[in-house]
Write an enzyme that holds these catalytic residues in place. Sequence first.
Site, PDB file in Angstrom:
ATOM      1  N   GLY A 355      23.288 -23.611  42.731  1.00  0.00           N
ATOM      2  CA  GLY A 355      22.597 -24.477  42.910  1.00  0.00           C
ATOM      3  C   GLY A 355      22.572 -25.618  41.716  1.00  0.00           C
ATOM      4  O   GLY A 355      22.887 -25.282  40.564  1.00  0.00           O
ATOM      5  N   PRO A 356      21.705 -26.959  41.803  1.00  0.00           N
ATOM      6  CA  PRO A 356      21.783 -27.674  40.851  1.00  0.00           C
ATOM      7  C   PRO A 356      20.926 -27.448  39.901  1.00  0.00           C
ATOM      8  O   PRO A 356      20.015 -26.593  39.719  1.00  0.00           O
ATOM      9  CB  PRO A 356      21.280 -29.073  41.469  1.00  0.00           C
ATOM     10  CG  PRO A 356      20.596 -28.671  42.540  1.00  0.00           C
ATOM     11  CD  PRO A 356      21.080 -27.319  43.098  1.00  0.00           C
ATOM     12  N   PRO A 357      21.220 -27.949  38.655  1.00  0.00           N
ATOM     13  CA  PRO A 357      20.253 -27.759  37.343  1.00  0.00           C
ATOM     14  C   PRO A 357      18.718 -27.879  37.542  1.00  0.00           C
ATOM     15  O   PRO A 357      18.297 -28.933  38.424  1.00  0.00           O
ATOM     16  CB  PRO A 357      20.861 -28.664  36.304  1.00  0.00           C
ATOM     17  CG  PRO A 357      21.978 -29.124  36.602  1.00  0.00           C
ATOM     18  CD  PRO A 357      22.141 -29.218  38.158  1.00  0.00           C
ATOM     19  N   GLY A 358      18.125 -26.991  37.187  1.00  0.00           N
ATOM     20  CA  GLY A 358      16.551 -27.430  37.100  1.00  0.00           C
ATOM     21  C   GLY A 358      15.787 -26.443  38.216  1.00  0.00           C
ATOM     22  O   GLY A 358      14.692 -26.986  38.415  1.00  0.00           O
ATOM     23  N   VAL A 359      16.692 -26.049  39.128  1.00  0.00           N
ATOM     24  CA  VAL A 359      15.916 -25.339  40.455  1.00  0.00           C
ATOM     25  C   VAL A 359      15.328 -24.030  40.064  1.00  0.00           C
ATOM     26  O   VAL A 359      14.950 -23.610  40.853  1.00  0.00           O
ATOM     27  CB  VAL A 359      16.760 -25.440  41.429  1.00  0.00           C
ATOM     28  CG1 VAL A 359      17.246 -26.890  41.826  1.00  0.00           C
ATOM     29  CG2 VAL A 359      18.015 -24.620  41.281  1.00  0.00           C
ATOM     30  N   GLY A 360      15.632 -23.184  39.046  1.00  0.00           N
ATOM     31  CA  GLY A 360      14.817 -22.216  38.616  1.00  0.00           C
ATOM     32  C   GLY A 360      15.902 -21.033  38.838  1.00  0.00           C
ATOM     33  O   GLY A 360      15.444 -19.820  39.051  1.00  0.00           O
ATOM     34  N   LYS A 361      16.987 -21.200  38.447  1.00  0.00           N
ATOM     35  CA  LYS A 361      18.184 -20.200  38.902  1.00  0.00           C
ATOM     36  C   LYS A 361      17.753 -18.743  37.512  1.00  0.00           C
ATOM     37  O   LYS A 361      17.640 -17.696  38.032  1.00  0.00           O
ATOM     38  CB  LYS A 361      19.556 -20.541  38.861  1.00  0.00           C
ATOM     39  CG  LYS A 361      19.775 -21.488  40.032  1.00  0.00           C
ATOM     40  CD  LYS A 361      21.123 -21.663  39.814  1.00  0.00           C
ATOM     41  CE  LYS A 361      21.704 -22.728  38.582  1.00  0.00           C
ATOM     42  NZ  LYS A 361      21.264 -23.881  38.407  1.00  0.00           N
ATOM     43  N   SER A 678      33.458 -36.782  52.613  1.00  0.00           N
ATOM     44  CA  SER A 678      32.318 -37.198  53.227  1.00  0.00           C
ATOM     45  C   SER A 678      32.145 -38.663  53.242  1.00  0.00           C
ATOM     46  O   SER A 678      31.145 -38.831  53.764  1.00  0.00           O
ATOM     47  CB  SER A 678      31.181 -36.145  52.680  1.00  0.00           C
ATOM     48  OG  SER A 678      30.953 -36.496  51.493  1.00  0.00           O
ATOM     49  N   LYS A 721      21.919 -34.010  50.502  1.00  0.00           N
ATOM     50  CA  LYS A 721      22.134 -35.404  50.869  1.00  0.00           C
ATOM     51  C   LYS A 721      20.704 -35.943  51.670  1.00  0.00           C
ATOM     52  O   LYS A 721      20.564 -37.177  51.249  1.00  0.00           O
ATOM     53  CB  LYS A 721      23.434 -35.453  51.819  1.00  0.00           C
ATOM     54  CG  LYS A 721      24.590 -35.120  51.052  1.00  0.00           C
ATOM     55  CD  LYS A 721      25.834 -35.138  51.967  1.00  0.00           C
ATOM     56  CE  LYS A 721      26.997 -34.941  51.079  1.00  0.00           C
ATOM     57  NZ  LYS A 721      28.157 -34.957  51.768  1.00  0.00           N
TER      58      LYS A 721
END
Length: 776
Positions: A355-361, A678, A721
């Site tokens: 996932g993208p940075p900052g989502v709590g991984k 896309s 998106k």
Amino acid sequence: MPGSAHITIPEILPAFVLKDLVAFPYMVFPLYLKREERLPFEKAFQFDSLITLFTRKDDTSEDDRGFHEIGTVCKVSQIVMLPDEGAKVMLEGQLRVRLKSVIQESPFLLARVEPVREFFEKTMVSDALIHSLNGLLKIALSYGRPLPDDVMKMIDFIDSPAHLSDLVALYVPLSTDERQQLLETVDPLERLKKVYIHLTTEVKRLQVKGEVTQEVNRRVEKTQKEYLLREQMKHIKEELGEEEVKGADLAELKKKLEEAGLPDEVRKVADKELKRLERINPMSPEHTVARTYLEYLAGMPWQISTPDNKDINLAETVLDEDHYNLTKVKERILEYLAVRSLKDNMKGPILCFVGPPGVGKTSLGRSIARALGRKFIRVSFGGMRDEAEIRGHRRTYIGAMPGRIIQEISRCGSNNPVFMLDEVDKIGLDFRGDPASALLEVLDPEQNFSFTDHYLDVPFDLSNVMFITTANQIDPIPAPLRDRMEIITLSGYTDEEKEQIAFRYLIQRETTENGLAKEPPTFKKEAIHRIIRDYTREAGVRNLQRNIAAVCRKLAKEITQGKPLREEVTPEIVAEFLGHRKFFDEISAGRDRVGVVTGLAWTEAGGDIIFIEATRMVGKGELILTGSLGDVMKESARTALSFVRANAADFNIDTGIFAANDLHIHVPAGSIPKDGPSAGVAMMTAIVSLLSGRIARRDVAMTGEISLTGRVLPIGGLKEKVLAARRAGIRMVLVPERNRPDLEDVPEHVRQEMTFVFLEDARDVLPHILDGGSPA
């Protein structure tokens, strides 16, 4: 004046050919003969006891005629018969002779010879050479080149270069060819110079040999001295009782190994190494290497594990306390706990949070460890390029250490921790190996029960470890490694979810971190909403946390300056503290134009909107693409143009436009690389809008790959998106029909707010985007 000692010799003399020996005048030497070689020496008594000695040219030649023409006449002073019918002959060198002819060859060699007369003139040069030669001889004598005493006494009184050069040549180590060259040098002064050069070389060799001998002796003395000192030190330690301390250390290490619960295979290795350690001198570096290795074996948690928390309800409570939403991840962890409660020997899963940075991984890994009641280990793999970081170094190398996997497990003291491998998509590759390939064994439940680190060199069971990896993108991870992991995607948060995270976690954390815990301020909901919309635009909450921290720091500064405490943080205070807004609603701020459409893109940081602009100018039908586009995106633009040209009549476009004009497609933010298929639908729409002169709606976003026949193909990252479109103020999104099932990942309240149009053919886009009006 010229002069030499004249010796009268017969014109015809018996001769003998020497092998590997050169006879010189003034030379006294014995010669051992076989029975068949005695005859010429016995006949010499008929010629005043004289015989001529020549030296053979080729050692391998059997032809006695192959000898040098210059030889030496020697006097036979004695012949002693030997028991084997051989003889020992004593010879005295007389003078040089030159061969004129061979009189007979059998039964012995008879030669006609003539004396080689030597002339020299005594000069300062000859005197200097004689003195220098005497000095070199004494130097050679000092370096261990023994000379007979009578020779040394004789040399001091010789002032003839001829006599001195011949005498010294006897005692300088020279080859047979070099001796023959000296014999053939008729000029005594020139011969003296050659002898001087040879003796100089010999003295240098003796000097080097002497230096080497001194160094060897010095080292031997040093070794003997160290041995004596160690023996004395050992005796002193025995007197003081310190040897007992060493024995106690080894006993303690042996006790640790016994208590470590080593497997049988490891136990054999440890016992063998322990016996070897007892024999090694404690002062030796090998002692430290062996001891460190045994301490690692003793310190590994072979049988030590932490009990798992099998209370699923308690684990669910812990996960909810630490993280908001993330339903899929929490569900997967609870499933693992449920199976673990039913089966104790379950192998640890390999999860990959993408996932993208900052989502709590990363923080999610800590929560999982807390929910399971296990110890937590985190290792960042970003930029790692050395395979030894995973597998360790072999003990033969200086400074060898185990790999990070074994190091961290040894440090935590448990064989079943939650082990997080952070940023596995950023592992490098160079000449030191491929760390990603080394991870294949670590992250394979079918292999890691016997993981062998190069340093330990014994298998260690990693099957009880719960490995969790994190990545921002899945594509850079090698396929074999990706196949061993269970991919769990963490999408970006909606604005509502960010508000909940801010009020549940971030505000309390930042007020405590910035010294406001005693009188924490109250953040208004509108203030947080303003930070989210005007100062951050991200998939995660990292920048949201930074801005909340910035507000808290401003409040702390005011308190320390004696200003009154602001109990509530309002949108106006946010604007005052954080300055002018950084993000704007680009959709509402702009206006509809010809050839400008809104597309959707997926990036490493989450979803984002992009504007695709198209224009034309008089030219030759070329297509110009700018905006830091990748190869795939460029191909999508060419595909879109080909589709429009092939169906120009359906779009009311004059086909002559393509040949007489150049088309230029640009995607703003040109410094940011963009790629992917896309944007094909959006590029097609921009081209149709431009060439037909119809205005395109700015408040409708679209995504989808286009084929040459106009089919709209599915894309990835739909949730990111859609959330990006919502953040930008867009309420209608056009997506491929085959992505309809992916809308289930979009939160329900977002789906209710927005309108989705599903596309199967590219022509279905135009009624929703182009209004059919004239250019603005």
